[in-house]
Design a protein around this motif. Structure first.
Motif, PDB file in Angstrom:
ATOM      1  N   LEU A   1       0.842  -1.186   0.000  1.00  0.00           N
ATOM      2  CA  LEU A   1       0.000   0.000   0.000  1.00  0.00           C
ATOM      3  C   LEU A   1       0.881   1.241   0.000  1.00  0.00           C
ATOM      4  N   PRO A   2       0.470   2.278  -0.712  1.00  0.00           N
ATOM      5  CA  PRO A   2       1.288   3.493  -0.746  1.00  0.00           C
ATOM      6  C   PRO A   2       1.464   4.061   0.653  1.00  0.00           C
ATOM      7  N   THR A   3       2.676   4.439   0.988  1.00  0.00           N
ATOM      8  CA  THR A   3       2.947   4.923   2.340  1.00  0.00           C
ATOM      9  C   THR A   3       4.230   5.730   2.351  1.00  0.00           C
ATOM     10  N   ALA A   4       4.337   6.580   3.379  1.00  0.00           N
ATOM     11  CA  ALA A   4       5.645   7.156   3.663  1.00  0.00           C
ATOM     12  C   ALA A   4       6.523   6.038   4.211  1.00  0.00           C
ATOM     13  N   ILE A   5       7.823   6.288   4.252  1.00  0.00           N
ATOM     14  CA  ILE A   5       8.740   5.253   4.737  1.00  0.00           C
ATOM     15  C   ILE A   5       9.211   5.583   6.146  1.00  0.00           C
ATOM     16  N   ALA A   6       9.496   4.515   6.902  1.00  0.00           N
ATOM     17  CA  ALA A   6       9.996   4.655   8.260  1.00  0.00           C
ATOM     18  C   ALA A   6      11.195   3.734   8.426  1.00  0.00           C
ATOM     19  N   PRO A   7      12.068   4.011   9.380  1.00  0.00           N
ATOM     20  CA  PRO A   7      13.212   3.121   9.611  1.00  0.00           C
ATOM     21  C   PRO A   7      12.762   1.685   9.860  1.00  0.00           C
ATOM     22  N   GLY A   8      13.376   0.741   9.149  1.00  0.00           N
ATOM     23  CA  GLY A   8      13.063  -0.667   9.333  1.00  0.00           C
ATOM     24  C   GLY A   8      11.817  -1.149   8.619  1.00  0.00           C
ATOM     25  N   LEU A   9      11.133  -0.283   7.891  1.00  0.00           N
ATOM     26  CA  LEU A   9       9.908  -0.678   7.190  1.00  0.00           C
ATOM     27  C   LEU A   9      10.234  -1.609   6.020  1.00  0.00           C
ATOM     28  N   ILE A  10       9.504  -2.718   5.930  1.00  0.00           N
ATOM     29  CA  ILE A  10       9.634  -3.607   4.779  1.00  0.00           C
ATOM     30  C   ILE A  10       8.763  -3.063   3.659  1.00  0.00           C
ATOM     31  N   VAL A  11       9.342  -2.841   2.493  1.00  0.00           N
ATOM     32  CA  VAL A  11       8.619  -2.268   1.364  1.00  0.00           C
ATOM     33  C   VAL A  11       8.753  -3.158   0.135  1.00  0.00           C
ATOM     34  N   SER A  12       7.744  -3.097  -0.723  1.00  0.00           N
ATOM     35  CA  SER A  12       7.804  -3.730  -2.039  1.00  0.00           C
ATOM     36  C   SER A  12       7.864  -2.636  -3.080  1.00  0.00           C
ATOM     37  N   ILE A  13       8.852  -2.733  -3.943  1.00  0.00           N
ATOM     38  CA  ILE A  13       9.041  -1.768  -5.029  1.00  0.00           C
ATOM     39  C   ILE A  13       8.597  -2.445  -6.315  1.00  0.00           C
TER      40      ILE A  13
END
Length: 223
Positions: A1-13
Motif C-alpha cells: 500500500l502506498p505509504t511514507a517510509i519509516a526506519p526498518g519498514l519492509i517495502v515492495s518496489i
C-alpha cells in the motif's frame, strides 16, 4: 500500500527491469544477516544500501535502513548492474505500522498465530480471552537501535513510542510488541489478548504505534 517510509519498514518496489526473470529470495549470511546486494541488485535510500529480501524483474522487497531516522525525506534508487533507476523522493516518518496479511495484499486475514502457535484462520479460530500473535512492520527506530538486515536471536528490540491495540473494536491488552526471534529486523511481533466481550466471527484488528494506526480491513477469526 502506498505509504511514507519509516526506519526498518519492509517495502515492495514495483516496476520493470528490476531484477532477474525468475524471483530470487535472500538467504541469511554466515554472520546472520540479510545482505544489501542480491543478484547484482541494490536499492539505496540517500545512498544507504538497504537489505534485500527478494528480487524479480517486476518487484523488489527491501528493508528501509534504520539510519534514515530523523530525516524528512530520502531519495530511493534501484541499481541493476550498471543501470540506475531515476531517484524517487519519499517522505520519511517516525513510524508507519502495517500488519502483514496471509494473502500479501495488506487486506483480509492477518498473518497471525493462535495461542497454541497454529495459524489463525476460519477453520482454526482463536478463543476469546486467549493470546494471539500478530506480525507486522513499520514500528520505526527501536531500543536497542535497529541493525540493518540482522536476524534476531535473543537480542529483542522494542519501539521507542507507546503501543496500543484493538480487536473487534475493543481495547486489547498488549503483552509484548517488538522484534521477532529468528526473523529479520523490521518485522515486529505483537502478542495481544483478545477481549472477552466481543462478538465471535471475523473481527478487525488494529495496532497503534506512537498514535499511528495500522491499515484498515485486516482481521482475525475468533469463536
Amino acid at each position: 500500500l502506498p505509504t511514507a517510509i519509516a526506519p526498518g519498514l519492509i517495502v515492495s518496489i514495483k516496476g520493470t527491469g528490476l531484477g532477474p526473470p525468475i524471483g530470487v529470495t535472500a538467504r541469511p549470511s554466515a554472520a546472520g544477516a540479510i545482505d544489501t546486494r542480491l543478484e547484482d541488485i541494490r536499492v539505496t535510500f540517500d545512498g544507504i544500501p538497504a537489505p534485500l529480501l527478494f528480487v524479480r524483474f517486476d518487484q523488489i522487497n527491501a528493508i528501509v535502513p534504520y539510519s534514515i531516522s530523523g530525516r524528512v525525506s530520502a531519495r530511493m534508487q534501484v541499481e541493476s548492474g550498471t543501470s540506475f533507476s531515476i531517484p524517487i523522493e519519499l517522505r520519511v516518518v517516525d513510524v508507519a505500522p502495517g500488519i502483514l496479511t496471509t494473502g500479501g495484499t495488506g487486506r483480509g486475514q492477518a498473518a497471525a498465530l493462535n495461542q497454541d502457535l497454529t495459524p489463525n484462520a476460519v477453520s482454526n479460530p482463536a478463543d476469546r480471552g486467549a493470546v494471539v500473535v500478530i506480525y507486522g512492520t513499520g514500528e520505526g527506530q527501536t531500543d536497542p537501535q535497529g541493525q540493518d538486515g540482522r536476524i534476531i536471536a535473543t537480542d529483542l528490540r522494542k519501539p521507542l513510542v507507546p503501543v496500543t491495540a484493538t480487536i473487534g473494536g475493543k481495547p486489547a491488552d498488549v503483552l509484548y510488541l517488538g522484534s521477532a526471534s529468528s526473523l529479520v529486523s523490521g518485522v515486529f511481533q505483537a502478542n495481544l489478548r483478545i477481549p472477552q466481550d466481543i462478538e465471535p466471527g471475523r473481527v478487525p484488528v488494529e495496532i497503534q504505534i506512537g498514535g499511528v494506526a495500522t491499515q484498515g480491513d485486516v482481521s482475525i477469526v475468533v469463536r
